[in-house]
Design a protein around this motif. Structure first.
Motif, short mmCIF file in Angstrom:
data_model
loop_
_atom_site.label_atom_id
_atom_site.label_comp_id
_atom_site.label_asym_id
_atom_site.label_seq_id
_atom_site.Cartn_x
_atom_site.Cartn_y
_atom_site.Cartn_z
N SER A 33 148.93 53.61 113.92
CA SER A 33 147.82 54.56 113.78
C SER A 33 146.53 53.86 113.36
CB SER A 33 148.20 55.64 112.76
OG SER A 33 148.49 55.04 111.50
N GLU A 34 146.62 52.86 112.46
CA GLU A 34 145.41 52.17 111.99
C GLU A 34 144.78 51.38 113.12
OE1 GLU A 34 144.07 48.89 108.60
OE2 GLU A 34 146.14 49.63 108.69
N TYR A 35 145.60 50.64 113.86
CA TYR A 35 145.06 49.86 114.99
C TYR A 35 144.56 50.78 116.09
CZ TYR A 35 144.94 46.64 118.93
OH TYR A 35 144.55 45.91 120.03
N LEU A 36 145.23 51.92 116.26
CA LEU A 36 144.83 52.86 117.30
C LEU A 36 143.44 53.41 117.04
CD1 LEU A 36 145.64 54.39 119.85
CD2 LEU A 36 146.67 56.13 118.39
N GLN A 37 143.14 53.71 115.78
CA GLN A 37 141.82 54.23 115.46
C GLN A 37 140.72 53.19 115.72
OE1 GLN A 37 142.02 55.53 111.40
NE2 GLN A 37 143.31 57.32 111.85
N GLN A 38 141.04 51.92 115.51
CA GLN A 38 140.05 50.87 115.71
C GLN A 38 139.78 50.60 117.19
OE1 GLN A 38 141.64 47.51 113.58
NE2 GLN A 38 141.18 48.37 111.56
N SER A 39 140.83 50.70 118.01
CA SER A 39 140.69 50.33 119.42
C SER A 39 140.61 51.54 120.35
CB SER A 39 141.86 49.45 119.84
OG SER A 39 143.09 50.15 119.67
N GLN A 40 140.61 52.74 119.82
CA GLN A 40 140.61 53.94 120.66
C GLN A 40 139.36 54.00 121.53
OE1 GLN A 40 143.12 56.33 120.79
NE2 GLN A 40 142.00 57.10 122.56
N LYS A 41 138.21 53.67 120.96
CA LYS A 41 136.96 53.73 121.70
C LYS A 41 136.94 52.71 122.83
CE LYS A 41 131.95 53.71 121.00
NZ LYS A 41 130.85 53.53 120.01
N GLU A 42 137.42 51.51 122.57
CA GLU A 42 137.45 50.48 123.61
C GLU A 42 138.41 50.86 124.74
OE1 GLU A 42 138.41 46.81 121.80
OE2 GLU A 42 136.63 46.77 120.49
N MET A 43 139.56 51.39 124.37
CA MET A 43 140.53 51.79 125.39
C MET A 43 140.02 52.96 126.23
SD MET A 43 144.31 51.42 123.67
CE MET A 43 144.94 49.81 123.21
N ASP A 44 139.37 53.92 125.58
CA ASP A 44 138.80 55.04 126.32
C ASP A 44 137.77 54.56 127.33
OD1 ASP A 44 140.39 56.80 124.95
OD2 ASP A 44 138.83 57.42 123.52
N ALA A 45 136.92 53.61 126.92
CA ALA A 45 135.91 53.06 127.83
C ALA A 45 136.57 52.33 129.00
CB ALA A 45 134.97 52.12 127.08
N GLN A 46 137.65 51.59 128.74
CA GLN A 46 138.33 50.87 129.80
C GLN A 46 139.04 51.82 130.75
OE1 GLN A 46 140.93 47.80 128.39
NE2 GLN A 46 141.23 46.90 130.43
N VAL A 47 139.65 52.86 130.20
CA VAL A 47 140.31 53.87 131.04
C VAL A 47 139.30 54.54 131.96
CG1 VAL A 47 141.44 56.12 131.01
CG2 VAL A 47 142.25 54.30 129.50
N LYS A 48 138.14 54.90 131.40
CA LYS A 48 137.09 55.53 132.19
C LYS A 48 136.61 54.61 133.29
CE LYS A 48 132.54 57.70 131.72
NZ LYS A 48 131.45 58.05 130.77
N SER A 49 136.46 53.33 132.98
CA SER A 49 136.01 52.35 133.97
C SER A 49 137.02 52.20 135.11
CB SER A 49 135.76 51.00 133.30
OG SER A 49 135.42 50.01 134.25
N GLU A 50 138.30 52.14 134.76
CA GLU A 50 139.33 51.97 135.79
C GLU A 50 139.45 53.22 136.66
OE1 GLU A 50 140.68 49.21 136.49
OE2 GLU A 50 139.90 48.12 134.76
N VAL A 51 139.35 54.41 136.06
CA VAL A 51 139.41 55.65 136.85
C VAL A 51 138.25 55.72 137.84
CG1 VAL A 51 139.23 58.16 136.71
CG2 VAL A 51 140.71 56.93 135.12
N LEU A 52 137.05 55.36 137.37
CA LEU A 52 135.90 55.35 138.27
C LEU A 52 136.07 54.32 139.38
CD1 LEU A 52 132.93 55.74 135.75
CD2 LEU A 52 133.79 57.44 137.36
N SER A 53 136.66 53.18 139.05
CA SER A 53 136.90 52.15 140.07
C SER A 53 137.88 52.64 141.13
CB SER A 53 137.43 50.87 139.41
OG SER A 53 136.47 50.31 138.55
N ILE A 54 138.90 53.39 140.69
CA ILE A 54 139.87 53.94 141.64
C ILE A 54 139.18 54.94 142.57
CG2 ILE A 54 141.90 55.42 141.84
CD1 ILE A 54 142.94 54.11 139.28
N LEU A 55 138.38 55.83 142.02
CA LEU A 55 137.67 56.82 142.84
C LEU A 55 136.73 56.15 143.82
CD1 LEU A 55 136.84 59.53 140.13
CD2 LEU A 55 138.65 59.60 141.86
N SER A 56 136.00 55.14 143.36
CA SER A 56 135.06 54.42 144.23
C SER A 56 135.81 53.71 145.35
CB SER A 56 134.25 53.42 143.41
OG SER A 56 133.42 52.64 144.23
N SER A 57 136.91 53.03 145.01
CA SER A 57 137.67 52.29 146.02
C SER A 57 138.33 53.22 147.02
CB SER A 57 138.73 51.41 145.33
OG SER A 57 138.12 50.43 144.52
N MET A 58 138.80 54.38 146.56
CA MET A 58 139.42 55.33 147.48
C MET A 58 138.40 55.90 148.45
SD MET A 58 142.15 57.33 145.03
CE MET A 58 142.81 58.30 146.38
#
Length: 279
Positions: free
Chosen positions: A205-230
């Protein structure tokens, strides 16, 4: 003694610094603050123009702008071409502009081989990648991208009558390499999303709170990349020889729509990356 001091030459007398009046100092400070405020206001007013100029001065930024305009003209031209005769004429003109912009990008890509080779050499075998699947997908994608450019160059040279060969097969081969690169990129993005999901399950939980923002940004980037590539992949299949899936079945406006979606996603990702300091 006083008489001697009075008779002393002016040049020999010690010069004492004169303190400027307080009101003069206040006036200078106020004027300087006004100048600074005006400079900041002018910089803010010209900031959008400066950003646009900065984008157009870079090769990748200019290519994204040209790409967006190209597909935007094809979308608008394809829609207008189906309307009244007057609007149909305007649509034909927009489609002609789109074709010229596409040709412009093809010519500019004649100089992309070395930059792609430098990127592939820098990536190498992906020693920094944690996941072996992502590593090999990236290596294959780099190889396919490297093969794409010479095929397109030969097709362009054949169309320009620089060499004597059938340009159609080279255009088909380059489009196939482009489509394969897009498929590899989509699979790679899905693999990264799977890895991120697994990390979220195993994180404390402690590490998750620290890295949640970075992971959310990476997830958003990958989803947009998938939509663009499709979106790009749908066009790549359309440009393949008829008989393969939906090849040759897209109207001009649909090609423009898919390309515009992909281009706008790319512009957004570039702006977000520039705003966060990413390269």
């Amino acid at each position: 003694m006083r008489s001697l001091l009075r008779r002393q030459p002016l040049a020999a007398r010690p010069l004492l610094p004169l303190a400027p009046p307080t009101n003069v100092i206040t006036l200078i400070r106020t004027s300087w603050r006004l100048l600074e405020t005006g400079s900041v206001a002018m910089a803010a007013a010209t900031d959008p123009l400066s950003k646009l100029v900065s984008v157009l001065e870079s090769y990748r930024g200019r290519d994204r702008v040209i790409r967006t305009l190209c597909y935007g003209c094809q979308l608008a031209g394809g829609v207008l071409a189906r309307k009244s005769p007057a609007e149909s004429e305007m649509g034909s003109r927009l489609l002609a502009v789109s074709a010229q912009l596409s040709h412009c990008r093809t010519v500019l890509r004649l100089f992309d081989d070395l930059s792609m080779l430098a990127y592939s050499r820098q990536y190498g075998l992906g020693a920094k990648e944690e996941d072996a699947v992502v590593r090999w997908l990236s290596i294959l994608s780099n190889l396919v991208d490297q093969l794409y450019y010479p095929c397109e160059h030969v097709a362009w040279a054949a169309d320009a009558a620089v060499i004597r060969t059938n340009s159609h097969k080279w255009w088909t081969l380059s489009t196939a390499f482009w489509g394969l690169s897009l498929v590899l990129g989509i699979v790679r993005s899905f693999r990264i999303l799977f890895q991120l999901r697994r990390k979220l399950r195993n994180c404390t939980s402690e590490y998750l709170q620290q890295s949640q923002k970075e992971m959310d940004a990476q997830v958003k980037s990958e989803v947009l990349s998938i939509l663009s590539s499709m979106a790009d992949l749908s066009n790549a299949v359309h440009w393949l020889p008829p008989g393969f899936l939906w090849a040759g079945q897209f109207p001009s406006w649909l090609v423009g729509l898919m390309g515009t979606i992909s281009s706008l996603i790319g512009v957004y990702q570039t702006s977000v990356g520039a705003g966060s300091g990413a390269v």
